[in-house]
Design a protein around this motif. Structure first.
Motif, PDB file in Angstrom:
ATOM      1  N   GLY A  48       0.817  -1.208   0.000  1.00 49.32           N
ATOM      2  CA  GLY A  48       0.000   0.000   0.000  1.00 49.32           C
ATOM      3  C   GLY A  48       0.847   1.253   0.000  1.00 49.32           C
ATOM      4  N   GLY A  49       1.961   1.224   0.747  1.00 50.82           N
ATOM      5  CA  GLY A  49       2.858   2.367   0.746  1.00 50.82           C
ATOM      6  C   GLY A  49       3.474   2.617  -0.614  1.00 50.82           C
ATOM      7  N   LEU A  50       3.828   1.541  -1.322  1.00 56.44           N
ATOM      8  CA  LEU A  50       4.397   1.693  -2.663  1.00 56.44           C
ATOM      9  C   LEU A  50       3.348   2.255  -3.618  1.00 56.44           C
ATOM     10  CD1 LEU A  50       6.802   1.184  -4.586  1.00 56.44           C
ATOM     11  CD2 LEU A  50       5.776  -1.072  -5.058  1.00 56.44           C
ATOM     12  N   LEU A  51       2.128   1.742  -3.542  1.00 56.14           N
ATOM     13  CA  LEU A  51       1.062   2.217  -4.430  1.00 56.14           C
ATOM     14  C   LEU A  51       0.723   3.683  -4.156  1.00 56.14           C
ATOM     15  CD1 LEU A  51      -1.328  -0.892  -4.398  1.00 56.14           C
ATOM     16  CD2 LEU A  51       0.255  -0.184  -6.202  1.00 56.14           C
ATOM     17  N   ALA A  52       0.851   4.115  -2.913  1.00 54.32           N
ATOM     18  CA  ALA A  52       0.605   5.518  -2.585  1.00 54.32           C
ATOM     19  C   ALA A  52       1.744   6.417  -3.066  1.00 54.32           C
ATOM     20  CB  ALA A  52       0.420   5.676  -1.076  1.00 54.32           C
ATOM     21  N   TRP A  53       2.953   5.844  -3.164  1.00 50.99           N
ATOM     22  CA  TRP A  53       4.124   6.616  -3.584  1.00 50.99           C
ATOM     23  C   TRP A  53       4.154   6.822  -5.104  1.00 50.99           C
ATOM     24  CZ3 TRP A  53       8.196   4.994  -6.740  1.00 50.99           C
ATOM     25  CH2 TRP A  53       9.318   5.824  -6.785  1.00 50.99           C
ATOM     26  N   ILE A  54       3.699   5.852  -5.860  1.00 46.23           N
ATOM     27  CA  ILE A  54       3.843   5.875  -7.323  1.00 46.23           C
ATOM     28  C   ILE A  54       3.211   7.104  -7.977  1.00 46.23           C
ATOM     29  CG2 ILE A  54       3.179   4.686  -9.470  1.00 46.23           C
ATOM     30  CD1 ILE A  54       3.653   2.040  -8.002  1.00 46.23           C
ATOM     31  N   PRO A  55       1.948   7.506  -7.649  1.00 49.90           N
ATOM     32  CA  PRO A  55       1.340   8.633  -8.370  1.00 49.90           C
ATOM     33  C   PRO A  55       2.133   9.928  -8.303  1.00 49.90           C
ATOM     34  CG  PRO A  55      -0.335   7.433  -7.154  1.00 49.90           C
ATOM     35  CD  PRO A  55       0.985   6.881  -6.721  1.00 49.90           C
ATOM     36  N   GLY A  56       2.937  10.126  -7.280  1.00 51.36           N
ATOM     37  CA  GLY A  56       3.745  11.334  -7.178  1.00 51.36           C
ATOM     38  C   GLY A  56       5.086  11.227  -7.879  1.00 51.36           C
ATOM     39  N   HIS A  57       5.337  10.074  -8.486  1.00 49.51           N
ATOM     40  CA  HIS A  57       6.645   9.847  -9.118  1.00 49.51           C
ATOM     41  C   HIS A  57       6.482   9.179 -10.479  1.00 49.51           C
ATOM     42  CE1 HIS A  57       7.419  10.219  -4.799  1.00 49.51           C
ATOM     43  NE2 HIS A  57       8.590  10.717  -5.130  1.00 49.51           N
ATOM     44  N   LEU A  58       5.465   9.582 -11.220  1.00 51.30           N
ATOM     45  CA  LEU A  58       5.164   8.925 -12.483  1.00 51.30           C
ATOM     46  C   LEU A  58       6.229   9.164 -13.544  1.00 51.30           C
ATOM     47  CD1 LEU A  58       1.301   9.543 -12.704  1.00 51.30           C
ATOM     48  CD2 LEU A  58       2.488   7.414 -12.112  1.00 51.30           C
ATOM     49  N   ARG A  59       7.048  10.198 -13.379  1.00 50.42           N
ATOM     50  CA  ARG A  59       8.090  10.487 -14.362  1.00 50.42           C
ATOM     51  C   ARG A  59       9.395   9.767 -14.024  1.00 50.42           C
ATOM     52  NH1 ARG A  59       7.517  16.791 -16.153  1.00 50.42           N
ATOM     53  NH2 ARG A  59       8.865  15.996 -17.815  1.00 50.42           N
ATOM     54  N   ASP A  60       9.407   9.067 -12.900  1.00 47.13           N
ATOM     55  CA  ASP A  60      10.594   8.318 -12.507  1.00 47.13           C
ATOM     56  C   ASP A  60      10.656   6.989 -13.257  1.00 47.13           C
ATOM     57  OD1 ASP A  60      10.832  10.406 -10.758  1.00 47.13           O
ATOM     58  OD2 ASP A  60      10.639   9.197  -8.935  1.00 47.13           O
ATOM     59  N   ASP A  61      11.761   6.292 -13.069  1.00 44.26           N
ATOM     60  CA  ASP A  61      11.875   4.923 -13.561  1.00 44.26           C
ATOM     61  C   ASP A  61      10.997   4.031 -12.687  1.00 44.26           C
ATOM     62  OD1 ASP A  61      12.557   2.403 -14.396  1.00 44.26           O
ATOM     63  OD2 ASP A  61      14.666   2.519 -13.775  1.00 44.26           O
ATOM     64  N   LEU A  62       9.915   3.520 -13.263  1.00 43.07           N
ATOM     65  CA  LEU A  62       8.985   2.667 -12.517  1.00 43.07           C
ATOM     66  C   LEU A  62       8.978   1.251 -13.079  1.00 43.07           C
ATOM     67  CD1 LEU A  62       5.989   5.139 -11.993  1.00 43.07           C
ATOM     68  CD2 LEU A  62       7.892   4.634 -10.436  1.00 43.07           C
ATOM     69  N   SER A  63      10.105   0.839 -13.599  1.00 36.92           N
ATOM     70  CA  SER A  63      10.233  -0.539 -14.061  1.00 36.92           C
ATOM     71  C   SER A  63      10.126  -1.480 -12.869  1.00 36.92           C
ATOM     72  CB  SER A  63      11.570  -0.743 -14.755  1.00 36.92           C
ATOM     73  OG  SER A  63      12.637  -0.566 -13.829  1.00 36.92           O
ATOM     74  N   ILE A  64       9.867  -2.748 -13.148  1.00 36.35           N
ATOM     75  CA  ILE A  64       9.733  -3.706 -12.050  1.00 36.35           C
ATOM     76  C   ILE A  64      11.031  -3.804 -11.264  1.00 36.35           C
ATOM     77  CG2 ILE A  64      10.325  -5.690 -13.511  1.00 36.35           C
ATOM     78  CD1 ILE A  64       8.320  -7.311 -11.820  1.00 36.35           C
ATOM     79  N   GLU A  65      12.172  -3.622 -11.951  1.00 37.88           N
ATOM     80  CA  GLU A  65      13.453  -3.668 -11.253  1.00 37.88           C
ATOM     81  C   GLU A  65      13.603  -2.493 -10.286  1.00 37.88           C
ATOM     82  OE1 GLU A  65      13.577  -6.036 -14.873  1.00 37.88           O
ATOM     83  OE2 GLU A  65      13.088  -3.910 -14.537  1.00 37.88           O
ATOM     84  N   ALA A  66      13.185  -1.302 -10.723  1.00 37.66           N
ATOM     85  CA  ALA A  66      13.295  -0.121  -9.858  1.00 37.66           C
ATOM     86  C   ALA A  66      12.335  -0.214  -8.677  1.00 37.66           C
ATOM     87  CB  ALA A  66      13.017   1.143 -10.669  1.00 37.66           C
ATOM     88  N   LEU A  67      11.130  -0.704  -8.921  1.00 37.60           N
ATOM     89  CA  LEU A  67      10.158  -0.838  -7.833  1.00 37.60           C
ATOM     90  C   LEU A  67      10.592  -1.912  -6.847  1.00 37.60           C
ATOM     91  CD1 LEU A  67       6.805  -0.598  -9.844  1.00 37.60           C
ATOM     92  CD2 LEU A  67       7.883   1.180  -8.459  1.00 37.60           C
ATOM     93  N   ALA A  68      11.152  -2.991  -7.367  1.00 39.79           N
ATOM     94  CA  ALA A  68      11.625  -4.058  -6.486  1.00 39.79           C
ATOM     95  C   ALA A  68      12.768  -3.559  -5.593  1.00 39.79           C
ATOM     96  CB  ALA A  68      12.084  -5.248  -7.320  1.00 39.79           C
ATOM     97  N   GLU A  69      13.645  -2.762  -6.177  1.00 42.84           N
ATOM     98  CA  GLU A  69      14.743  -2.204  -5.388  1.00 42.84           C
ATOM     99  C   GLU A  69      14.208  -1.306  -4.284  1.00 42.84           C
ATOM    100  OE1 GLU A  69      18.810   0.490  -6.015  1.00 42.84           O
ATOM    101  OE2 GLU A  69      17.637  -0.172  -7.749  1.00 42.84           O
ATOM    102  N   ARG A  70      13.173  -0.535  -4.597  1.00 43.02           N
ATOM    103  CA  ARG A  70      12.598   0.355  -3.585  1.00 43.02           C
ATOM    104  C   ARG A  70      12.009  -0.447  -2.425  1.00 43.02           C
ATOM    105  NH1 ARG A  70      11.361   5.472  -2.796  1.00 43.02           N
ATOM    106  NH2 ARG A  70       9.616   5.944  -1.411  1.00 43.02           N
ATOM    107  N   MET A  71      11.399  -1.605  -2.735  1.00 45.03           N
ATOM    108  CA  MET A  71      10.812  -2.438  -1.681  1.00 45.03           C
ATOM    109  C   MET A  71      11.816  -3.433  -1.099  1.00 45.03           C
ATOM    110  SD  MET A  71       6.873  -3.308  -2.711  1.00 45.03           S
ATOM    111  CE  MET A  71       6.679  -4.230  -1.189  1.00 45.03           C
ATOM    112  N   ASN A  72      13.045  -3.422  -1.659  1.00 41.43           N
ATOM    113  CA  ASN A  72      14.099  -4.311  -1.176  1.00 41.43           C
ATOM    114  C   ASN A  72      13.711  -5.785  -1.321  1.00 41.43           C
ATOM    115  OD1 ASN A  72      16.678  -4.801  -0.156  1.00 41.43           O
ATOM    116  ND2 ASN A  72      15.944  -4.908   1.967  1.00 41.43           N
TER     117      ASN A  72
END
Length: 360
Positions: free
Chosen positions: A229-253
């Motif tokens: 839920g925290g990741l899903l809440a973070w994404i809309p404010g960072h839509l211009r960032d790299d949101l590939s599965i690799e980048a998102l996985a790194e963010r969630m460790n």
């Protein structure tokens, strides 16, 4: 002139079938639309009545009683539109309420309305009566799976605001009954009258977001863990960032494979699909609330190119971004503060916006 034409028309009888446990807004929303339409088009247009198993009071889910003018068995060939609202069963479960007496009457009634309409989970009542067999239909998003499982002969459209299949119309949950009723008024009298009603009620003639019931900005339909839920809440404010599965996985460790499994289990989708849905929603907001050219809309929503924006819109809306803007911006602007009060005789013609470059 309008009054003289109205005086020569026969009333269109709209019967709303009610039962104990019916959702109040499922009933009141469409009734208010038809009432406002009659106010603007003439007193002989829509005649709306409540019908039930017998005349008298029924109790809504909100606890407010409604008085049924007549029994549905008293309806005759003069009925134009029959509306079947929804309701939920008892307890904590989100279970559609299927009134057996109403189902029995629908199966056996010799009366054939010009059109039959369901609001919200009222589609389950129509389906139980066999009226949706072989048809495309929708219902509240929380019960689309239930409808599809219980009635495999029904083609369920899970994200539609409303669906017309021949003389049968079905709508999504609760407030979508207002959208459907406006569409019925437009079908009977054209967009101008429907637009005036929408202005009067301070609602959209065609709601932004097209036909989708649900926005990922409101959170996923399913309950998710705090971590996702925290990741899903973070994404809309960072839509211009790299949101590939690799980048998102790194963010969630976590590993990309583990993240994909979490998304599948908790959202029923993939990270790429969820990100694209959020970017499309951001583009929709830009299209409807700004005059930004399409390349700027694409960039703000995080699409790498205008072509990517077009492909995403084709997948989610079956429209180009330019067509989407032309179709839905008029109702937004005409519902703005300076247009809340409909002007007498206002035709409210459609207006197109410059796409600002690129295919539209």
């Amino acid at each position: 002139m309008m009054e003289s034409r109205a005086a020569t028309r026969s009333p269109r009888l709209v019967a709303v079938a009610v039962f104990d446990g019916v959702e109040l807004l499922d009933v009141a929303g469409p009734m208010q639309v038809f009432s406002a339409a009659t106010r603007f088009s003439g007193p002989a247009d829509y005649e709306v009545c409540l019908v039930a198993a017998g005349r008298g009071l029924v109790r809504t889910s909100a606890g407010t009683p409604l008085f049924a003018d007549r029994s549905w068995r008293e309806l005759g060939p003069d009925i134009d539109t029959l509306i079947v609202p929804g309701g939920l069963g008892g307890g904590d479960a989100v279970t559609p309420l299927v009134d057996p007496e109403l189902v029995g009457w629908l199966r056996q009634s010799p009366v054939t309305p010009r059109r039959i309409v369901s609001v919200c989970t009222g589609a389950h009542i129509l389906a139980a009566a066999g009226l949706l067999d072989g048809r495309r239909a929708t219902t509240h998003w929380s019960s689309t799976d239930i409808l599809a499982a219980a009635h495999p002969d029904v083609e369920v459209a899970p994200d539609a605001i409303f669906v017309q299949d021949g003389e049968v119309w079905t709508s999504a949950g609760v407030s979508a009954g207002i959208d459907l009723a406006l569409a019925l008024v437009a079908a009977d009298h054209g967009d101008n009258l429907a637009r005036r009603v929408a202005q009067w009620l301070v609602v959209y003639l065609r709601r932004p977001g097209g036909q989708h019931q649900f926005s990922f900005y409101l959170g996923p339909r399913r309950s998710v863990s705090d971590r996702l839920g925290g990741l899903l809440a973070w994404i809309p404010g960072h839509l211009r960032d790299d949101l590939s599965i690799e980048a998102l996985a790194e963010r969630m460790n976590v590993s990309p494979r583990h993240l994909a499994r979490i998304f599948r289990q908790e959202t029923g989708s993939t990270p790429a699909v969820v990100v694209e849905q959020m970017r499309v929603q951001a583009a929709v907001d830009k299209l409807l609330h700004t005059d930004a050219p399409l390349p700027a809309v694409a960039a703000a929503a995080g699409f790498g190119s205008l072509a990517s924006l077009h492909r995403a819109f084709a997948r989610h809306h079956d429209l180009t971004p330019g067509e989407y803007r032309r179709r839905f911006t008029t109702s937004r602007r005409e519902s703005s503060n300076e247009r809340l009060r409909p002007a007498p005789g206002d035709a409210g013609g459609e207006r197109g916006l410059d796409d600002g470059g690129g295919p539209g």
